[in-house]
Design an enzyme around this catalytic site. Structure first.
Site, mmCIF file in Angstrom:
data_model
loop_
_atom_site.group_PDB
_atom_site.id
_atom_site.type_symbol
_atom_site.label_atom_id
_atom_site.label_comp_id
_atom_site.label_asym_id
_atom_site.label_seq_id
_atom_site.Cartn_x
_atom_site.Cartn_y
_atom_site.Cartn_z
ATOM 1 N N ASN A 213 45.413 9.541 -21.885
ATOM 2 C CA ASN A 213 46.849 9.624 -22.161
ATOM 3 C C ASN A 213 47.075 10.565 -23.340
ATOM 4 O O ASN A 213 46.128 11.116 -23.894
ATOM 5 C CB ASN A 213 47.419 8.227 -22.431
ATOM 6 C CG ASN A 213 46.741 7.578 -23.625
ATOM 7 O OD1 ASN A 213 46.812 8.067 -24.732
ATOM 8 N ND2 ASN A 213 46.042 6.464 -23.368
ATOM 9 N N ASP A 282 45.085 1.061 -19.529
ATOM 10 C CA ASP A 282 45.297 -0.245 -18.886
ATOM 11 C C ASP A 282 44.390 -0.424 -17.675
ATOM 12 O O ASP A 282 44.134 -1.529 -17.243
ATOM 13 C CB ASP A 282 46.765 -0.365 -18.439
ATOM 14 C CG ASP A 282 47.693 -0.460 -19.643
ATOM 15 O OD1 ASP A 282 47.253 -0.996 -20.675
ATOM 16 O OD2 ASP A 282 48.842 0.027 -19.553
ATOM 17 N N LYS A 292 29.543 15.009 -10.358
ATOM 18 C CA LYS A 292 30.889 15.531 -10.142
ATOM 19 C C LYS A 292 31.242 15.358 -8.662
ATOM 20 O O LYS A 292 30.446 15.724 -7.783
ATOM 21 C CB LYS A 292 30.905 17.010 -10.526
ATOM 22 C CG LYS A 292 32.258 17.636 -10.402
ATOM 23 C CD LYS A 292 32.244 19.102 -10.759
ATOM 24 C CE LYS A 292 33.598 19.697 -10.443
ATOM 25 N NZ LYS A 292 33.512 21.084 -10.105
ATOM 26 N N PHE A 326 51.047 -2.374 -31.356
ATOM 27 C CA PHE A 326 51.993 -1.280 -31.118
ATOM 28 C C PHE A 326 52.500 -1.383 -29.690
ATOM 29 O O PHE A 326 51.755 -1.748 -28.788
ATOM 30 C CB PHE A 326 51.323 0.089 -31.323
ATOM 31 C CG PHE A 326 51.389 0.572 -32.738
ATOM 32 C CD1 PHE A 326 50.687 -0.078 -33.737
ATOM 33 C CD2 PHE A 326 52.151 1.682 -33.079
ATOM 34 C CE1 PHE A 326 50.745 0.358 -35.052
ATOM 35 C CE2 PHE A 326 52.215 2.132 -34.392
ATOM 36 C CZ PHE A 326 51.513 1.468 -35.375
ATOM 37 N N LYS A 340 55.903 -8.615 -26.230
ATOM 38 C CA LYS A 340 54.493 -8.394 -26.551
ATOM 39 C C LYS A 340 54.072 -9.282 -27.736
ATOM 40 O O LYS A 340 53.005 -9.893 -27.720
ATOM 41 C CB LYS A 340 54.279 -6.914 -26.903
ATOM 42 C CG LYS A 340 52.862 -6.436 -26.776
ATOM 43 C CD LYS A 340 52.828 -4.915 -26.750
ATOM 44 C CE LYS A 340 51.432 -4.391 -26.528
ATOM 45 N NZ LYS A 340 51.365 -2.954 -26.379
ATOM 46 N N LYS A 344 51.222 -12.002 -26.902
ATOM 47 C CA LYS A 344 49.881 -11.680 -27.427
ATOM 48 C C LYS A 344 49.629 -12.331 -28.783
ATOM 49 O O LYS A 344 48.636 -12.031 -29.436
ATOM 50 C CB LYS A 344 49.713 -10.158 -27.532
ATOM 51 C CG LYS A 344 50.232 -9.398 -26.327
ATOM 52 C CD LYS A 344 49.144 -8.856 -25.463
ATOM 53 C CE LYS A 344 49.688 -8.485 -24.100
ATOM 54 N NZ LYS A 344 49.473 -7.122 -23.718
#
Ligand SMILES: Cc1cc2nc3c(=O)[nH]c(=O)nc-3n(C[C@H](O)[C@H](O)[C@H](O)COP(=O)(O)O)c2cc1C
Length: 415
Positions: A213, A282, A292, A326, A340, A344
């Site tokens: 990401n 995730d 490959k 975060f 969250k 959590k």
């Protein structure tokens, strides 16, 4: 205000006499500590005559044990009674000793015992100054927040032309005056051991490809720098990023979500605060091929499995630790951050607006992943929602720790 003036054994030691005067002209009371080598260049009598005070030269100078008790232990007294410690000339040797905490004479022991503002004015031969050892030492000393009055360039006593010349006494005295007016940085995270995660993770697809990401790691690295500056012991567990390791933090590089989980859990027991700023994948491919994959005309589907939820696992095991998560969201940021926090078992969730990242030029003006700036909302276990206006990631990091420390006090008080 009282200044301890440490004089090192360099050719520019004679200029320290002018500096003592320049400091006195600016209203400082000056107490001189000389190294043994400094005495080879200038006599203590010069400083005694200028300052009207006893000049300290030796760690073990007291004539008897009774004298030692009567005058208190000299290096501790000098460290306690002076608000600033100015070292000029700061020799290569002194810079190395300060960096490594060596304490084998009066000046180096005073340095270690000193908790006020330190001003260093280095002076040495150009090659000595440019040597990687000296430059690394300077980096460490700057990282401790010491004020450095850079050496000037010019013809040196050794005949070389280049950097290494002691700055002019008036320039050093002005820097001391400015430092005396600057508030000392807070050390309110002294005694804390903070585990910070940062950056993205990379989840292999095959031997050469991965899923990742756009996290740059800048927020986590800013948190690490801020925590070190405020006195914490910091371990930074970082996914692959293009950032220099923050000075003073222990860097643990990882690549995948599984490696990140392991690194966090291995170090959890020593942590008093955990900040999870990493953008952990995730999903991952459980057994990626080491080779490959060949391109074919057929469509390709990737079979992804969820990665372990590190934050939830931390929430279950956190005990008395402060847990800060975060939430990088594109929509309903505050609601998502609060969800969250509850799910959590976090103490604080930093809601991060990342709506711009779909834009290709986003990093230029945006906040969030790739930017140097951020704009966040802090959602806390005490039920608060605290918006923090757009600012540098370092400033945001400062605010996160401010609010975390305040929250801890509030949570303790409500127990
Ligand atoms: C003539 C002479 C000049 C020196 N000048 C310097 C200097 O300008 N800077 C420096 O770092 N070392 C200089 N040195 C080396 C230091 O004196 C030496 O490293 C000493 O151990 C420093 O002691 P101190 O750090 O306790 O003051 C010089 C040595 C000599 C003999």
């Amino acid at each position: 205000m009282n200044v301890a003036l440490g004089v090192g054994g360099g050719i520019a030691a004679y200029k320290a006499a002018e500096l003592a005067r320049a400091l006195m002209e600016r209203g400082f009371t000056v107490e001189v500590v000389m190294t043994r080598a400094a005495e080879e260049f200038i006599r203590p009598l010069t400083f005694a005559a200028l300052t009207g005070r006893k000049v300290h030269t030796h760690l073990f100078s007291a004539a008897s044990a009774e004298d030692t008790l009567a005058s208190a232990i000299e290096h501790i007294r000098v460290a306690q009674e002076n608000q600033l410690l100015v070292v000029a000339p700061a020799t290569a040797d002194l810079l190395a000793k300060f960096t490594h905490g060596l304490a084998d004479d009066l000046l180096t022991t005073t340095y270690l015992a000193f908790t006020g503002t330190v001003v260093l004015a280095p002076a040495m031969n150009t090659n000595m100054w440019n040597h990687p050892a000296s430059q690394t030492n300077m980096q460490v000393l700057r990282g401790r927040g010491h004020v450095v009055v850079e050496p000037g360039e010019g013809l040196l006593a050794c005949g070389m032309i280049g950097p290494g010349r002691l700055a002019e006494p008036d320039q050093i005295a002005d820097a001391v005056l400015a430092a005396s007016k600057t508030k000392k940085p807070r050390r309110d995270l002294d005694g804390e051991t903070i585990l910070i995660t940062a950056g993205p993770t990379q989840e292999p697809i095959d031997g050469v490809r991965y899923l990742s990401n756009r996290s740059s790691g800048k927020m986590g690295y800013a948190l690490a720098e801020e925590a070190v500056a405020r006195g914490a012991r910091v371990t930074l567990i970082s996914g692959p990023v293009n950032l220099p390791a923050p000075l003073g933090a222990t860097l643990v590089p990882v690549r995948t979500a599984l490696e990140m989980r392991q690194a966090v859990m291995d170090r959890l027991s020593e942590a008093t605060i955990v900040v999870k700023a990493a953008a952990v994948a995730d999903y991952h491919i459980p057994n990626p091929s080491k080779q490959k994959m060949k391109k074919t005309a057929a469509r390709l589907s990737l079979d992804l499995e969820p990665t372990p939820d590190i934050l939830a696992e931390l929430g279950a095991k956190k005990g008395d630790r402060l847990l800060i998560g975060f939430a990088a969201e594109t929509d309903n940021m505050v609601e998502e951050a609060r969800r969250k926090l509850q799910q959590k078992n976090c103490d604080m969730v930093v809601g991060n607006v990342v709506s711009h990242v779909v834009s290709h030029v986003a990093s230029q003006q945006g906040t969030g992943f790739e930017s140097d700036e951020n704009e966040v909302v802090l959602v806390t276990r005490a039920g608060e929602t605290i918006p923090v206006a757009r600012a540098s990631k370092r400033a945001i990091a400062g605010r996160i720790f401010d609010e975390a420390m305040r929250l801890r006090l509030a949570l303790h008080a409500s127990r």
